[in-house]
Design an enzyme around this catalytic site. Structure first.
Site, PDB file in Angstrom:
ATOM      1  N   GLU A 442       0.822  -1.219   0.000  1.00 24.07           N
ATOM      2  CA  GLU A 442       0.000   0.000   0.000  1.00 24.07           C
ATOM      3  C   GLU A 442       0.856   1.270   0.000  1.00 24.07           C
ATOM      4  OE1 GLU A 442      -3.041   0.010  -0.645  1.00 24.07           O
ATOM      5  OE2 GLU A 442      -3.462  -2.104  -0.361  1.00 24.07           O
ATOM      6  N   GLY A 443       1.996   1.203  -0.658  1.00 26.13           N
ATOM      7  CA  GLY A 443       2.927   2.323  -0.693  1.00 26.13           C
ATOM      8  C   GLY A 443       3.930   2.183   0.429  1.00 26.13           C
TER       9      GLY A 443
END
Length: 590
Positions: A442-443
């Site tokens: 998610e980054g």
């Protein structure tokens, strides 16, 4: 084998006493009619039973067996399918979903408590429904009415699942160079071709359909991220009456063999002229996907809190039972062969660090959930806009700080066990492996730090930061505020460093990347200080009602301010040291 007990007393304390969430819900028209304090408590009680009795017992066996891939089909570990069927009967997937399409419409402030329980009990199991909830958000916010009415009800029911298909083998963070293509069809749909990797829950045997949200480029799309569109691509095509039709041209090429979350299928998904439908406007897919990703990033941050909570529970119980050595001040349990290790200062340091950071994280997650609720449901345009600005500012902090410190807490929990912490049967080493991914997907946390400093602080001249620090200053200026001077010193440090970095970035662009991670941690420690001061203020006033609980809260607040908040001093020094030393070494010498 470790067991999970949801921290319901602390969750109720945060919701009802620190934030007075029921009063907030009562003034938001979309929430007032169907959630109050009693409803929230009932949901939390039931969630505690579901996670402890149904889902947590599958955690270790799921890790041992793992998800399996055979001839293009994925199977989840033994017990997952039956547990998932029971789980969705309770409506948990649609807990905060749109009631117009079958969701329960509960506030995010309540949902974050449930998500913490779920991740604490079994991170792999949690991920299957977490991605579904995120997909529902993007569809509800951006899809056409026809797509919403077709796909949201079975997704909220949990009969269908969702996935998020962004990453390609050559394109991780740099989505602008993705190669998946979408060709228009005469009927208004599209044929998608390409391959996506690292797709959480991209295939599984829990649901009858999987709805993939896929980033792809149209033939005439502009270059780079401005040319990305978002498409809904079902694994099984859906007939006009909502029934399932033929299989779509979607296949699972393989699953990854991972360090942790082994019961969660992380897939390579191939699209071979698979039929899909545009979600939102053409070439504006990133904006639509970020609707999902902001919620997902908070959720993944909460994975860090949940795993840390489970590790803390295990470690605290072990420390009270394990006999080793004598207290430095003399025997505490002279009738026994040794004292429990809870008497030793270093063990207390580890446990208090875990407790302070986990409870601080729980309060911060609830605050971010509050801002999400205000940005979505407030009838006051100014309040709604300010809440939206705070969500944008705080999401990278929540994702990265929760998971960085959550990993640290899981390592501390393992350390409390000594050699037993390295042995599988105690569960501590699995938590370390499982939570580690939360700093990456998610980054990555480095990307979150760059987003916070570069985009959310420097690029808008600190406007959103001022909104946040003004709340802290207002609280600290009230009479009899505990730790007011320490809090004001900390927020001043954050503001001074922010201004210094803004000035430095205009001189040397390397300063942002060099300072970003330390800056995010500085921000996180200051935010936790505010929340610990708020919790201490409540505990002081309520002390006679439950002295054991509130004294523990006050003691933990004292530890936070004396032993953890001073870390901001070294973070400031590291930031102000600048970027020069990072570039003195030639690349060939690494």
């Amino acid at each position: 084998m470790p067991t999970f007990t949801a921290p319901l007393r602390d969750m109720r304390f945060v919701l009802h006493e620190v934030f007075d969430a029921p009063a907030l819900w009562a003034r938001l028209p979309a929430l007032a009619d169907h959630v109050d304090a009693d409803t929230a408590d009932a949901i939390l009680e039931e969630a505690a039973k579901v996670t402890a009795q149904l889902i947590a017992p599958l955690n270790r066996s799921g890790d041992e067996e793992g998800a399996q891939w055979l001839a293009g089909e994925v199977s989840t570990p033994s017990g997952f399918k039956s547990a998932y069927a029971t789980y969705i009967e309770g409506g948990w997937v649609g807990l905060s979903g749109n009631p117009a399409f079958g969701g329960l419409g509960m506030p995010k402030m309540l949902a974050v408590q449930f998500e913490e329980m779920l991740y604490a009990a079994n991170s792999s199991f949690a991920l299957y429904s977490a991605l579904t909830s995120g997909a529902c958000l993007a569809i509800d916010a951006h899809a056409s009415d026809d797509l919403k009415s077709t796909y949201l009800p079975p997704l909220y029911e949990g009969r269908w699942a969702g996935s998020m298909c962004l990453t390609e083998a050559h394109a991780g963070t740099d989505l602008g160079i993705l190669r998946t293509r979408a060709e228009p069809r005469e009927d208004g749909s599209f044929n998608l071709s390409g391959s996506k990797m690292f797709i959480t829950g991209g295939d599984q045997d829990l649901t009858e359909n999987i709805i993939h949200l896929v980033l792809a480029k149209l033939p005439d799309a502009p270059a780079g991220p401005r040319g990305i569109s978002l498409f809904l691509v079902p694994k099984v095509l859906v007939n006009a009456d909502g029934s399932l039709g033929a299989a779509n041209a979607v296949s699972c090429g393989s699953i990854e063999h991972k360090m942790g979350i082994k019961a969660s299928a992380t897939c390579v998904i191939n699209f071979d002229n698979a039929r899909g439908w545009l979600v939102g406007e053409a070439n504006k897919g990133l904006a639509a996907m970020f609707t999902m990703m902001n919620y997902e990033r908070l959720s993944i941050g909460i994975q860090g809190i949940g795993c840390a909570q489970m590790s803390y529970q295990n470690a605290a119980a072990y420390a009270c039972e394990r006999l080793q050595g004598r207290a430095a001040t003399g025997a505490i349990a002279p009738a026994k062969i040794a004292d429990p290790i809870i008497v030793h200062a270093d063990v207390r340091r580890m446990l208090l660090s875990m407790k302070a950071m986990t409870e601080g994280g729980r309060a911060f997650a609830s605050y971010v959930g509050q801002q999400l609720d205000l940005s979505k449901f407030s009838a006051d345009p100014q309040e709604q806009a300010q809440a939206g600005a705070l969500v944008s500012l705080l999401t990278p902090v929540a994702k990265a700080f929760f998971t960085d410190t959550g990993f640290d807490s899981c390592v501390l929990g393992q350390q409390v066990f000594g050699g037993h912490g390295y042995i599988r049967e105690w569960g501590q080493e699995q938590l370390v492996r499982d939570v580690r991914i939360a700093q990456i997907y998610e980054g990555t946390n480095g990307i979150q730090a760059l987003d916070l400093l570069g985009r959310k602080v420097i690029a808008n001249n600190g406007v959103a930061l001022e909104l946040f620090t003004a709340q802290i200053r207002t609280f600290a200026s009230q009479p009899d505020t505990p730790y007011a001077s320490e809090l004001l010193d900390a927020v001043q440090r954050l503001e001074d460093v922010s201004q210094w970095l803004t000035a430095q970035a205009g001189i040397n662009p390397n300063e942002v990347g060099a300072a970003a991670v330390e800056y995010l941690h500085l921000f996180g420690y200051v935010a936790y200080a505010w929340l610990w001061a708020r919790m201490a203020a409540v505990a002081q006033n309520a002390l006679p009602a439950d002295s054991d609980f509130y004294n523990a809260k006050l003691a933990t607040a004292s530890f936070y301010f004396r032993r953890l908040l001073p870390r901001t001093l070294s973070l400031e020094q590291s930031i102000r040291a600048g970027s020069e030393s990072l570039f003195e070494l030639e690349a060939a010498h690494f």
